[in-house]
Design an enzyme around this catalytic site. Structure first.
Site, PDB file in Angstrom:
ATOM      1  N   SER A  48       0.807  -1.219   0.000  1.00  0.00           N
ATOM      2  CA  SER A  48       0.000   0.000   0.000  1.00  0.00           C
ATOM      3  C   SER A  48       0.846   1.278   0.000  1.00  0.00           C
ATOM      4  O   SER A  48       0.496   2.256  -0.660  1.00  0.00           O
ATOM      5  CB  SER A  48      -0.956   0.000   1.196  1.00  0.00           C
ATOM      6  OG  SER A  48      -0.262  -0.245   2.395  1.00  0.00           O
ATOM      7  N   CYS A  78      -6.471  -6.902   0.127  1.00  0.00           N
ATOM      8  CA  CYS A  78      -5.212  -6.799   0.877  1.00  0.00           C
ATOM      9  C   CYS A  78      -4.701  -5.353   0.901  1.00  0.00           C
ATOM     10  O   CYS A  78      -5.323  -4.521   1.548  1.00  0.00           O
ATOM     11  CB  CYS A  78      -4.218  -7.792   0.297  1.00  0.00           C
ATOM     12  SG  CYS A  78      -3.064  -8.368   1.526  1.00  0.00           S
ATOM     13  N   ARG A 105      -2.068  -3.191   9.680  1.00  0.00           N
ATOM     14  CA  ARG A 105      -1.243  -3.626   8.542  1.00  0.00           C
ATOM     15  C   ARG A 105      -0.333  -4.782   8.942  1.00  0.00           C
ATOM     16  O   ARG A 105       0.123  -4.872  10.075  1.00  0.00           O
ATOM     17  CB  ARG A 105      -0.354  -2.482   8.044  1.00  0.00           C
ATOM     18  CG  ARG A 105      -1.073  -1.425   7.254  1.00  0.00           C
ATOM     19  CD  ARG A 105      -0.068  -0.506   6.583  1.00  0.00           C
ATOM     20  NE  ARG A 105       0.771  -1.231   5.650  1.00  0.00           N
ATOM     21  CZ  ARG A 105       2.015  -0.874   5.315  1.00  0.00           C
ATOM     22  NH1 ARG A 105       2.558   0.189   5.844  1.00  0.00           N
ATOM     23  NH2 ARG A 105       2.693  -1.597   4.457  1.00  0.00           N
ATOM     24  N   HIS A 168      -6.294 -12.730  -0.955  1.00  0.00           N
ATOM     25  CA  HIS A 168      -6.170 -12.575  -2.413  1.00  0.00           C
ATOM     26  C   HIS A 168      -7.041 -13.609  -3.135  1.00  0.00           C
ATOM     27  O   HIS A 168      -6.586 -14.734  -3.357  1.00  0.00           O
ATOM     28  CB  HIS A 168      -4.712 -12.808  -2.845  1.00  0.00           C
ATOM     29  CG  HIS A 168      -3.770 -11.756  -2.413  1.00  0.00           C
ATOM     30  ND1 HIS A 168      -3.358 -10.756  -3.252  1.00  0.00           N
ATOM     31  CD2 HIS A 168      -3.159 -11.541  -1.235  1.00  0.00           C
ATOM     32  CE1 HIS A 168      -2.523  -9.961  -2.596  1.00  0.00           C
ATOM     33  NE2 HIS A 168      -2.387 -10.418  -1.380  1.00  0.00           N
ATOM     34  N   GLU A 170      -7.751 -13.483  -6.214  1.00  0.00           N
ATOM     35  CA  GLU A 170      -7.258 -13.563  -7.595  1.00  0.00           C
ATOM     36  C   GLU A 170      -6.100 -14.543  -7.744  1.00  0.00           C
ATOM     37  O   GLU A 170      -5.690 -14.854  -8.858  1.00  0.00           O
ATOM     38  CB  GLU A 170      -6.856 -12.160  -8.094  1.00  0.00           C
ATOM     39  CG  GLU A 170      -5.507 -11.638  -7.635  1.00  0.00           C
ATOM     40  CD  GLU A 170      -5.467 -11.215  -6.152  1.00  0.00           C
ATOM     41  OE1 GLU A 170      -6.479 -11.365  -5.442  1.00  0.00           O
ATOM     42  OE2 GLU A 170      -4.395 -10.751  -5.719  1.00  0.00           O
TER      43      GLU A 170
HETATM   44  N1  GLN Z   1       1.432  -5.703   3.631  1.00  0.00           N
HETATM   45  C1  GLN Z   1       0.840  -5.027   2.535  1.00  0.00           C
HETATM   46  C2  GLN Z   1       0.418  -3.615   2.881  1.00  0.00           C
HETATM   47  O1  GLN Z   1       0.135  -3.283   3.974  1.00  0.00           O
HETATM   48  C3  GLN Z   1      -0.348  -5.774   1.983  1.00  0.00           C
HETATM   49  C4  GLN Z   1       0.077  -7.132   1.508  1.00  0.00           C
HETATM   50  C5  GLN Z   1      -0.672  -7.620   0.306  1.00  0.00           C
HETATM   51  O2  GLN Z   1      -1.346  -6.867  -0.393  1.00  0.00           O
HETATM   52  N2  GLN Z   1      -0.493  -8.879   0.025  1.00  0.00           N
HETATM   53  O3  GLN Z   1       0.363  -2.808   2.017  1.00  0.00           O
END
Ligand code: GLN
Length: 188
Positions: A48, A78, A105, A168, A170
């Site tokens: 992110s 996610c 997170r 996920h 996908e």
């Molecule tokens: N740890 C990532 C985040 O906080 C997210 C992980 C993911 O999208 N698989 O942005």
């Protein structure tokens, strides 16, 4: 039905493939113009913080915020969920802040702690889910429905036509979550 997949970083190709398999016209979103004519949007997983940096550079933050506020149906997976969340409990920033949940997170720890599990989802049944450094949903606002939990922690939530998943979908062959999302896009 034209669905945009935010394509600055992360699992873009996999979402495009899942949506295409379901008969949608899935297009990458890299510039503000790419948002035109979309029936829905996917914010994929990835990182992110990196996504936000790239979004800021591409001038997409405000157009995307506007689209979200105006109610464009959106699936955030996610990192995408982290971008949508109203609160991030262990991070000083918040991003779009449109989905009334608090997330922590990286709650599943390091990359090596990633795992696959089966999640029971309302209306869909057992759905395979891949968790990769996933956020955990720690609070859910009154207008948010929990559609799926794993070990008593929400992993899939819905607020109107906004869907947020900590996993996920996908990265599996199972298309039911994307199919459900497309049904929300069709209602607009
Ligand atoms: N740890 C990532 C985040 O906080 C997210 C992980 C993911 O999208 N698989 O942005």
């Amino acid at each position: 039905m034209r669905i945009g997949v935010l394509a600055v970083q992360g699992a873009v190709r996999e979402h495009i493939l899942s949506l295409t398999r379901l008969g949608a016209e899935a297009v990458p979103v890299r510039n503000p113009e790419d948002l035109r004519g979309l029936a829905g949007l996917v914010l994929p997983g990835g990182e992110s913080t990196a996504q936000w940096r790239l979004l800021s550079r591409s001038g997409l933050v405000e157009p995307l915020r506007k689209a979200l506020v105006e109610g464009l149906p959106t699936l955030g997976t996610c990192a995408g969920l982290v971008l949508l969340a109203k609160e991030i409990t262990n991070w000083p920033e918040r991003y779009f802040g449109v989905l009334d949940v608090a997330v922590e997170r990286n709650a599943t720890g390091r990359q090596v702690d990633s795992f696959e599990a089966t999640v029971s989802v309302d209306g869909l049944g057992e759905v395979p889910a891949v968790f990769i450094r996933a956020p955990a949903i720690r609070r859910v606002g009154p207008g948010v429905k929990v559609l799926g939990e794993y070990e008593n922690v929400p992993v899939l939530v819905q607020q109107g036509t906004l869907l947020g998943a900590t996993f996920h979908p996908e990265l599996t062959e199972d298309l039911r979550l994307h199919e459900f999302f497309l049904s929300l896009c069709g209602k607009e």
